[in-house]
Write a protein that holds these residues in place. Structure first.
Motif, PDB file in Angstrom:
ATOM      1  N   TYR A   1       0.819  -1.222   0.000  1.00  0.00           N
ATOM      2  CA  TYR A   1       0.000   0.000   0.000  1.00  0.00           C
ATOM      3  C   TYR A   1       0.852   1.272   0.000  1.00  0.00           C
ATOM      4  O   TYR A   1       0.311   2.368   0.020  1.00  0.00           O
ATOM      5  N   ARG A   2       2.160   1.124  -0.039  1.00  0.00           N
ATOM      6  CA  ARG A   2       3.029   2.303  -0.039  1.00  0.00           C
ATOM      7  C   ARG A   2       3.141   2.888  -1.444  1.00  0.00           C
ATOM      8  O   ARG A   2       3.053   2.164  -2.436  1.00  0.00           O
ATOM      9  N   ASN A   3       3.325   4.168  -1.489  1.00  0.00           N
ATOM     10  CA  ASN A   3       3.370   4.873  -2.772  1.00  0.00           C
ATOM     11  C   ASN A   3       4.744   4.780  -3.418  1.00  0.00           C
ATOM     12  O   ASN A   3       5.769   4.952  -2.751  1.00  0.00           O
ATOM     13  N   ILE A   4       4.743   4.517  -4.714  1.00  0.00           N
ATOM     14  CA  ILE A   4       5.948   4.665  -5.531  1.00  0.00           C
ATOM     15  C   ILE A   4       5.544   5.518  -6.733  1.00  0.00           C
ATOM     16  O   ILE A   4       4.573   5.218  -7.415  1.00  0.00           O
ATOM     17  N   GLY A   5       6.256   6.598  -6.936  1.00  0.00           N
ATOM     18  CA  GLY A   5       5.858   7.513  -7.995  1.00  0.00           C
ATOM     19  C   GLY A   5       4.483   8.094  -7.775  1.00  0.00           C
ATOM     20  O   GLY A   5       3.781   8.423  -8.734  1.00  0.00           O
ATOM     21  N   GLY A   6       4.058   8.211  -6.505  1.00  0.00           N
ATOM     22  CA  GLY A   6       2.784   8.826  -6.174  1.00  0.00           C
ATOM     23  C   GLY A   6       1.582   7.913  -6.267  1.00  0.00           C
ATOM     24  O   GLY A   6       0.447   8.358  -6.033  1.00  0.00           O
ATOM     25  N   ILE A   7       1.772   6.634  -6.578  1.00  0.00           N
ATOM     26  CA  ILE A   7       0.671   5.680  -6.723  1.00  0.00           C
ATOM     27  C   ILE A   7       0.990   4.447  -5.882  1.00  0.00           C
ATOM     28  O   ILE A   7       2.127   3.959  -5.902  1.00  0.00           O
ATOM     29  N   PRO A   8       0.005   3.898  -5.140  1.00  0.00           N
ATOM     30  CA  PRO A   8       0.275   2.706  -4.327  1.00  0.00           C
ATOM     31  C   PRO A   8       0.785   1.531  -5.167  1.00  0.00           C
ATOM     32  O   PRO A   8       0.333   1.317  -6.305  1.00  0.00           O
ATOM     33  N   VAL A   9       1.716   0.785  -4.592  1.00  0.00           N
ATOM     34  CA  VAL A   9       2.310  -0.367  -5.278  1.00  0.00           C
ATOM     35  C   VAL A   9       1.219  -1.307  -5.804  1.00  0.00           C
ATOM     36  O   VAL A   9       1.246  -1.721  -6.967  1.00  0.00           O
ATOM     37  N   LEU A  10       0.259  -1.646  -4.950  1.00  0.00           N
ATOM     38  CA  LEU A  10      -0.759  -2.619  -5.328  1.00  0.00           C
ATOM     39  C   LEU A  10      -1.615  -2.117  -6.485  1.00  0.00           C
ATOM     40  O   LEU A  10      -1.990  -2.886  -7.375  1.00  0.00           O
ATOM     41  N   ARG A  11      -1.935  -0.833  -6.479  1.00  0.00           N
ATOM     42  CA  ARG A  11      -2.726  -0.289  -7.588  1.00  0.00           C
ATOM     43  C   ARG A  11      -1.953  -0.405  -8.901  1.00  0.00           C
ATOM     44  O   ARG A  11      -2.519  -0.778  -9.931  1.00  0.00           O
ATOM     45  N   ARG A  12      -0.663  -0.072  -8.876  1.00  0.00           N
ATOM     46  CA  ARG A  12       0.145  -0.188 -10.087  1.00  0.00           C
ATOM     47  C   ARG A  12       0.121  -1.632 -10.601  1.00  0.00           C
ATOM     48  O   ARG A  12       0.002  -1.880 -11.803  1.00  0.00           O
TER      49      ARG A  12
ATOM     50  N   SER B   1      -9.319  -0.067  -0.233  1.00  0.00           N
ATOM     51  CA  SER B   1     -10.253   0.898  -0.822  1.00  0.00           C
ATOM     52  C   SER B   1      -9.560   2.215  -1.143  1.00  0.00           C
ATOM     53  O   SER B   1      -9.757   2.792  -2.210  1.00  0.00           O
ATOM     54  N   ALA B   2      -8.720   2.682  -0.220  1.00  0.00           N
ATOM     55  CA  ALA B   2      -8.002   3.937  -0.445  1.00  0.00           C
ATOM     56  C   ALA B   2      -7.006   3.797  -1.589  1.00  0.00           C
ATOM     57  O   ALA B   2      -6.819   4.725  -2.386  1.00  0.00           O
ATOM     58  N   ALA B   3      -6.360   2.634  -1.685  1.00  0.00           N
ATOM     59  CA  ALA B   3      -5.344   2.433  -2.723  1.00  0.00           C
ATOM     60  C   ALA B   3      -5.961   2.319  -4.115  1.00  0.00           C
ATOM     61  O   ALA B   3      -5.432   2.861  -5.090  1.00  0.00           O
ATOM     62  N   LEU B   4      -7.089   1.629  -4.221  1.00  0.00           N
ATOM     63  CA  LEU B   4      -7.660   1.365  -5.541  1.00  0.00           C
ATOM     64  C   LEU B   4      -8.641   2.437  -5.994  1.00  0.00           C
ATOM     65  O   LEU B   4      -8.846   2.608  -7.200  1.00  0.00           O
ATOM     66  N   GLY B   5      -9.269   3.143  -5.075  1.00  0.00           N
ATOM     67  CA  GLY B   5     -10.221   4.173  -5.481  1.00  0.00           C
ATOM     68  C   GLY B   5     -11.293   3.601  -6.381  1.00  0.00           C
ATOM     69  O   GLY B   5     -11.927   2.581  -6.059  1.00  0.00           O
ATOM     70  N   ASN B   6     -11.503   4.220  -7.543  1.00  0.00           N
ATOM     71  CA  ASN B   6     -12.569   3.758  -8.437  1.00  0.00           C
ATOM     72  C   ASN B   6     -12.237   2.446  -9.138  1.00  0.00           C
ATOM     73  O   ASN B   6     -13.073   1.912  -9.868  1.00  0.00           O
ATOM     74  N   ARG B   7     -11.043   1.914  -8.938  1.00  0.00           N
ATOM     75  CA  ARG B   7     -10.709   0.593  -9.482  1.00  0.00           C
ATOM     76  C   ARG B   7     -11.278  -0.543  -8.619  1.00  0.00           C
ATOM     77  O   ARG B   7     -11.315  -1.694  -9.054  1.00  0.00           O
ATOM     78  N   LEU B   8     -11.695  -0.225  -7.389  1.00  0.00           N
ATOM     79  CA  LEU B   8     -12.147  -1.264  -6.465  1.00  0.00           C
ATOM     80  C   LEU B   8     -13.299  -2.069  -7.055  1.00  0.00           C
ATOM     81  O   LEU B   8     -13.373  -3.291  -6.878  1.00  0.00           O
TER      82      LEU B   8
END
Length: 408
Positions: free
Chosen positions: A40-51, A78-85
């Motif tokens: 859930y940590r950000n890399i390049g401003g986006i959470p790892v899992l979302r990327r 939920s916070a990491a994925l936003g509308n991707r959830l």
């Protein structure tokens, strides 16, 4: 040597593929962080899992994506994925990686059961479409596949006292990566059988091997690193935010028009507006979002809206057009793009756009992940000229700017 699937006699399984993203771990080696576990940590401003997840959502060969998470991490997810959830199946993980994968497999077993499943570490965010392609192409009806990298370093076996016992021949040694892919029914059965064993298997290929399944190697990717430690995460963040990079900024344009017909409302830029007519189209006929979808796809040569959502396909009948924009956003991000701004011009005699402009901007910002000041919606009439002037239809022109990649 990693094998070329085209040289295999077995016919590859190419349809009905699902992905399981394993993200239920605690990541102790990465240390503590206010952002939570490392996925859930950000890399390049986006959470790892979302990327990671977006790479699979954007891939045309993947039908469904299940993400397996720790039961305490629902809010973080939920916070990491936003509308991707809403685009993923969320599965509660078990106490071990092996049990988490098994739960993901059971969740995907609901109809329709996929033919093929890819199992991927949530903390490998640099997986790319080419690697997924290679992995999918190599899966056989009874054969699994893993991407792997040949070991380059000289390997030593040491004794308990620190003295070298032997030098290991590295010529047949490979470092395994994910995604690992298997015929779904076979790996599900293997996992179910392995659950009764006292030993804990280190990856899914080892379970497949234990169950008697053949597993072949394909070429992995040096970029497909697993983020394990705090330093790994810091280096990944630096890689994505590097100060010595040249940005490839591209601009895409899109145009759409729909005929006005009977109805009581029109949908424009995601907002339903009362009107004395309706727009005729296979989906909700939102010309603004259709034009934006084409503009985004144009920035990476990914075709147009009809390629991804053919009007002949009944599943898109009456569909909300935000689905099309969100898919285009995932494709752009999957190719390393960062959307910088979106500009839409609506061309119509009616309805009045000004009262709805802010709601439209907010809707587009939510779909694209853009800040509101990077979203523009404008409107103009056609001065009573042509089909728009005669109120026979509504048109839209969209422009999107996207920054891609970097070079040193």
């Amino acid at each position: 040597m990693c094998e070329d699937p085209s040289q295999q006699g077995e016919v590859a399984v190419t349809s009905s593929a699902a992905a399981i993203i394993v993200a239920a771990g605690r990541g102790e080696r990465a240390g503590q962080s206010a952002e939570g576990p490392k996925q859930y940590r950000n890399i390049g401003g986006i959470p790892v899992l979302r990327r990671t997840i977006e790479q699979f959502l954007a891939h045309s060969g993947i039908d469904r994506v299940a993400v397996v998470v720790h039961p305490d991490d629902r809010a973080l997810l939920s916070a990491a994925l936003g509308n991707r959830l809403s685009q993923v199946m969320v599965v509660e993980g078990g106490p071990t990686r092996q049990s988490s994968v098994r739960r993901g497999l059971e969740a995907l077993a609901s109809a329709p059961e996929p033919q093929t499943v890819l199992i991927h570490d949530g903390v490998r965010p640099f997986v790319d479409a080419a690697l997924i392609d290679r992995t999918l192409a190599a899966v056989g009806a009874t054969t699994g596949v893993i991407p792997a990298i040949a070991v380059a370093d000289t390997l030593k076996r040491g004794a308990a006292d620190g003295i070298i016992e032997a030098t290991i021949d590295r010529r047949s040694l490979f470092a395994a990566q994910t995604p690992q892919a298997f015929p779904f029914a076979a790996i599900r059965a293997a996992h179910a059988a392995a659950a009764g064993e006292a030993r804990e298997f280190t990856d899914d290929a080892s379970i497949a091997e234990w169950a008697g399944m053949s597993v072949r190697l394909v070429e992995g990717s040096a970029d497909n690193v697993k983020l394990t430690t705090a330093r790994d995460i810091a280096l990944a963040d630096e890689r994505l935010k590097g100060t010595h990079r040249m940005i490839d900024v591209r601009t895409g344009n899109g145009y759409d028009v729909h005929r006005l017909t009977q109805g009581d409302h029109v949908t424009l830029c995601g907002v339903s507006i009362p009107h004395d007519g309706g727009l005729d189209g296979h989906s909700d006929a939102d010309v603004g979002l259709h034009a934006l979808t084409d503009a985004l796809l144009a920035t990476c040569g990914a075709g147009d809206i009809g390629d991804h959502f053919p009007p002949s396909d009944p599943q898109w009948r009456g569909a909300a057009s935000h689905i099309f924009v969100e898919k285009a956003v995932a494709i752009v991000r999957g190719k390393g793009g960062r959307i910088m701004n979106a500009d839409i011009s609506l061309i119509c005699e009616a309805p009045k756009i000004a009262p709805h402009r802010e709601a439209m901007r907010q809707a587009i910002a939510a779909m694209t992940g853009l800040d509101l000041d990077r979203v523009s919606v404008k409107a103009t009439t056609n001065e009573a000229i042509g089909f728009v002037g005669r109120r026979e239809g509504i048109a839209a022109i969209a422009t999107a700017s996207v920054a891609y990649g970097e070079t040193a």
